[in-house]
Design an enzyme around this catalytic site. Structure first.
Site, PDB file in Angstrom:
ATOM      1  N   ASP A 162     -70.144  13.768 -91.030  1.00 32.32           N
ATOM      2  CA  ASP A 162     -70.818  14.222 -89.814  1.00 32.32           C
ATOM      3  C   ASP A 162     -72.198  13.579 -89.694  1.00 32.32           C
ATOM      4  O   ASP A 162     -72.548  13.017 -88.667  1.00 32.32           O
ATOM      5  CB  ASP A 162     -70.950  15.744 -89.843  1.00 32.32           C
ATOM      6  CG  ASP A 162     -71.331  16.292 -88.499  1.00 32.32           C
ATOM      7  OD1 ASP A 162     -70.624  15.985 -87.528  1.00 32.32           O
ATOM      8  OD2 ASP A 162     -72.336  17.016 -88.407  1.00 32.32           O
ATOM      9  N   ARG A 187     -75.525   9.043 -84.280  1.00 35.65           N
ATOM     10  CA  ARG A 187     -76.770   8.311 -84.581  1.00 35.65           C
ATOM     11  C   ARG A 187     -77.056   7.295 -83.474  1.00 35.65           C
ATOM     12  O   ARG A 187     -77.365   6.141 -83.730  1.00 35.65           O
ATOM     13  CB  ARG A 187     -76.674   7.655 -85.970  1.00 35.65           C
ATOM     14  CG  ARG A 187     -78.014   7.304 -86.577  1.00 35.65           C
ATOM     15  CD  ARG A 187     -77.926   6.997 -88.074  1.00 35.65           C
ATOM     16  NE  ARG A 187     -76.804   6.161 -88.454  1.00 35.65           N
ATOM     17  CZ  ARG A 187     -76.747   4.842 -88.276  1.00 35.65           C
ATOM     18  NH1 ARG A 187     -77.758   4.195 -87.738  1.00 35.65           N
ATOM     19  NH2 ARG A 187     -75.667   4.181 -88.668  1.00 35.65           N
ATOM     20  N   TYR A 215     -67.585  26.672 -91.981  1.00 33.45           N
ATOM     21  CA  TYR A 215     -68.082  28.047 -91.825  1.00 33.45           C
ATOM     22  C   TYR A 215     -66.985  28.978 -91.290  1.00 33.45           C
ATOM     23  O   TYR A 215     -65.886  28.539 -90.965  1.00 33.45           O
ATOM     24  CB  TYR A 215     -69.326  28.048 -90.933  1.00 33.45           C
ATOM     25  CG  TYR A 215     -70.474  27.252 -91.549  1.00 33.45           C
ATOM     26  CD1 TYR A 215     -70.883  27.479 -92.865  1.00 33.45           C
ATOM     27  CD2 TYR A 215     -71.137  26.259 -90.831  1.00 33.45           C
ATOM     28  CE1 TYR A 215     -71.918  26.752 -93.444  1.00 33.45           C
ATOM     29  CE2 TYR A 215     -72.182  25.531 -91.400  1.00 33.45           C
ATOM     30  CZ  TYR A 215     -72.565  25.774 -92.709  1.00 33.45           C
ATOM     31  OH  TYR A 215     -73.585  25.051 -93.276  1.00 33.45           O
TER      32      TYR A 215
END
Ligand code: ADP
Ligand code: SF4
Length: 686
Positions: free
Chosen positions: A270, A302, A180
């Site tokens: 990611d 995770r 971004y």
């Protein structure tokens, strides 16, 4: 039960600038598919996590200006007062449980195509993101930002931060990650400017520094300022004054932020799927950050094991345990650790169905947690259940994902439940699929449910019990649920894009044959027009067993739908590594046991190649014979005192595991229940 003192460190309060997180469990910003048009759905979804003990609960990406418009992908916004009201619902909900609320202010730059706002995308140097996937492609190139544009961006960030404060957020982000706009300034590949915003790492971090400064000015000492930054690419670039540019960027930005939220650069690394990455896969990239800054650091991986979390803290990798997927799969993960019930955590399996929901543009779904996204619209709470309305008992035939989920939920409501499965072990399709390369972690779907069922005295489990119609009529259960799954067919794919009739030639197999232990004679061609994971996984499995394997698909990529779950590039790599040859945009048009004929789906051009075995991974049909026979026997059913016979899961409509689990859960929630909103509650703007 009391918390294990080994995990006490996870429950220490952590100061983040002017605010204090009540513990180290930090639900990092993550996509939910819930835009400002779904404010109540979103508030309930985030509230459940705060209730479940996450000390910080963040939004997903929140656009600061219409020039950051990701449509048709779902995103939130903070553009005006009505947006403030929509977000205030969430911050109030999160605060009710003593947690902090964070907002990920976001500008997408060159990545967002601004399809709705129709504003030209912004970028440091006019370079586009060259996506190769149709859903992300755009045909508008971004324009180069001049100094006035940079000034405007800083004003939008400041205005967004003021609105965030007004909406009640406690932590306000600058988001310099995942391609971004601020990230584009950090990377020399995107940023080819010759002014004070380009060139050296000092110059390339200038925009982020200025965004952090205007954010702090806007929020004063009421909110913390956080920086979310992707470090994979920067870490790969040697620095002038430190080991890498990532080290330099963290050092240069450290004084300007109250918290670093560190992550990888692309969605597949990611939000890495468990097929290809273990728990804690970010560590080799982000482990240095705490050595360079004294500010608190949050990161993800995770994490579902509390021991693994403790080790992240003890070894100085992270201060706060970030969770996106683990908080979706089990919003009550922290509470369970706190109450000494860590063995009850419903662990994320890393399948990335949740991410696929965002790619689909809809609210989040989860394979493990069918209640996610349904908190408000269906009133499903992950840990609270409407008590049983009667003392009826339910017999469930089939102990795959649908049957097991149905059983757990009925049992939690207090019903007496019996589950019978023909196989010696429960698990349905997962008995086989978890033996395929990379899929072992998916066994958690079965393990968690069996753990729950075995701990209850209102549940009877009968493996090795094939049920026929007479067995069912002779049973004394007034309610029967058929969860017998589905079968793979031998249908091929016609040029009209419909399935053909069954192709009943010798040496034509399906995944059911491979599941039964068949190793086909090579050379093998796996023909996949199911397009999710199984065709690719079977091709890799057979190649690893030593077969010569070709893989053909009607789609433009191998396991094409796995683009939605971030697995696609990794599937291609795995097939290549296993020596599987891939044929794209092809359909099988003939096979005689010696040669297979394949046709180009667009031109129809045909060619043949040697092939001894054909494995078709195409269409599944419900295995519902038992159900169909049973409902024909109306009088017998009445005589036997059977009031209801219902199909769930793949026996009703074959789908992914997420569909089977939701189907089983829905039946159990709605069984003898009056409080069922039809079709479900519809959300509205505030
Ligand atoms: P789902 O995804 O809908 O749960 P699965 O195919 O994974 O479906 O599981 C279906 C289960 O039903 C399998 O474990 C299978 O052994 C079992 N099953 C199918 N037919 C019968 C039957 N007649 N009696 C008992 N178990 C059955
Ligand atoms: Fe984890 Fe899969 Fe649920 Fe996502 S959908 S949270 S990856 S179990």
């Amino acid at each position: 039960m009391a918390r294990n003192p080994r995990f006490d460190v996870l429950f220490e309060p952590i100061r983040i600038g002017p605010v204090t997180a009540p513990n180290r469990f930090y639900q990092v910003p993550h996509a939910s598919g819930m835009t400002n048009d779904l404010p109540h759905v979103r508030a309930s979804f985030r509230e459940t996590k705060a209730e479940g003990g996450w000390g910080v609960v963040c939004t997903g990406a929140v656009s600061i200006h219409p020039s950051s418009d990701d449509s048709p992908l779902p995103f939130a916004s903070l553009w005006d007062a009505s947006d403030v009201r929509a977000h205030a619902l969430m911050t109030d909900a999160v605060h009710r449980h003593g947690s902090l609320a964070g907002v990920e202010l976001w500008h997408g730059g060159a990545i967002t195509m601004n399809r709705t706002s129709r504003l030209p995308p912004l970028s440091p140097s006019g370079l586009p993101w060259m996506s190769t996937h149709l859903g992300f492609m755009g045909n508008q190139r971004p324009r180069v930002m001049d100094r006035a544009d940079i000034r405007a961006l800083l004003d939008w960030q400041a205005a967004g931060a003021r609105r965030a404060r007004e909406a009640g957020f406690d932590i306000v982000y600058v988001y310099a990650g995942m391609g971004y706009l601020p990230y584009e300034f950090l990377l020399p590949e995107y940023n080819r400017r010759h002014d004070e915003y380009g060139g050296t790492i000092e110059n390339r971090t200038r925009l982020v520094r200025e965004m952090l400064a205007v954010t702090r000015d806007a929020v004063g000492d009421r909110c913390a300022v956080a920086l979310r930054i992707s470090l994979e690419e920067l870490r790969a670039k040697p620095g002038k004054h430190a080991e890498s540019e990532a080290h330099e960027a963290i050092a240069l930005l450290s004084d300007w932020t109250d918290l670093f939220d560190v992550k990888m650069d692309s969605s597949p690394t990611d939000c890495a799927p468990s097929r290809f990455a273990p728990e804690g896969s970010h560590e080799p990239i982000v482990e240095f950050v705490k050595k360079v800054t004294s500010k608190p650091v949050v990161g993800v991986g995770r994490f579902t094991s509390p021991d693994f979390m403790v080790s992240q803290i003890r070894r100085g990798v992270l201060d706060l345990i970030g969770g996106a997927r683990p908080s979706i799969a089990d919003p009550f993960l922290p509470r369970k650790i706190d109450e000494g019930r860590e063995n009850e955590i419903r662990e994320c399996i890393g399948c990335n169905i949740c991410i696929s929901s965002w790619h689909d543009g809809v609210p989040v779904r989860c394979t493990q947690n069918p209640t996610i996204g349904e908190e408000w619209r269906r009133g499903w709470h992950p840990e609270r259940f409407e008590p049983a309305a009667s003392d009826a008992s339910v017999l469930i035939v089939g102990g795959g994902p649908a049957g097991l989920e149905c059983a757990v939920t009925l049992a939690r409501r207090g019903y007496r439940v019996t589950v019978a499965d023909a196989a010696a072990e429960f698990g349905g399709r997962l008995r086989f699929e978890t033996r395929l390369p990379g899929l072992a972690t998916w066994g958690r779907v079965v393990d968690w449910r069996l753990g729950q069922l075995r701990s209850r005295d209102n549940v009877s489990l009968y493996p090795g019990s094939a049920m026929g119609i007479e067995d069912l009529l002779a049973s004394d259960h007034p309610h029967i649920v058929i969860a017998t799954g589905s079968r793979w067919s031998r249908m091929l794919y016609a040029s009209t894009e419909f399935p053909t009739e069954e192709f009943l030639a010798p040496d034509v197999y399906t995944p059911d044959d491979i599941a039964a232990g068949l190793i086909p004679e090579g050379p093998v061609l796996v023909f996949d027009f199911d397009n999710y994971y199984l065709g690719g996984a079977i091709a890799e499995h057979l190649a690893r067993l030593g077969c010569q394997v070709d893989y053909a698909t009607t789609a433009g990529s191998a396991s094409a739908w796995t683009f939605m779950t971030n697995e696609l590039p990794l599937v291609h790599r795995a097939l290549g590594k296993a020596g599987v040859r891939i044929h794209l945009l092809q359909r099988v048009s003939g096979f005689d046991g010696r040669e297979v004929e394949i046709a180009d789906v667009f031109t129809g051009a045909k060619r043949t190649q040697p092939c001894r075995s054909l494995v078709v991974v195409g269409v599944r049909t419900p295995d519902d014979a038992l159900y169909r026979q049973l409902i024909e026997r109306d009088a017998d059913l009445r005589r036997a005192g059977i009031h209801s016979v219902t199909r769930i899961g793949d026996a009703l409509a074959p789908g992914a595991i997420v569909h089977a689990v939701h189907s089983g859960h829905r039946f159990a929630r709605e069984f003898e229940s009056e409080s069922r909103p039809e079709p479900y509650r519809r959300d509205f703007q505030v």
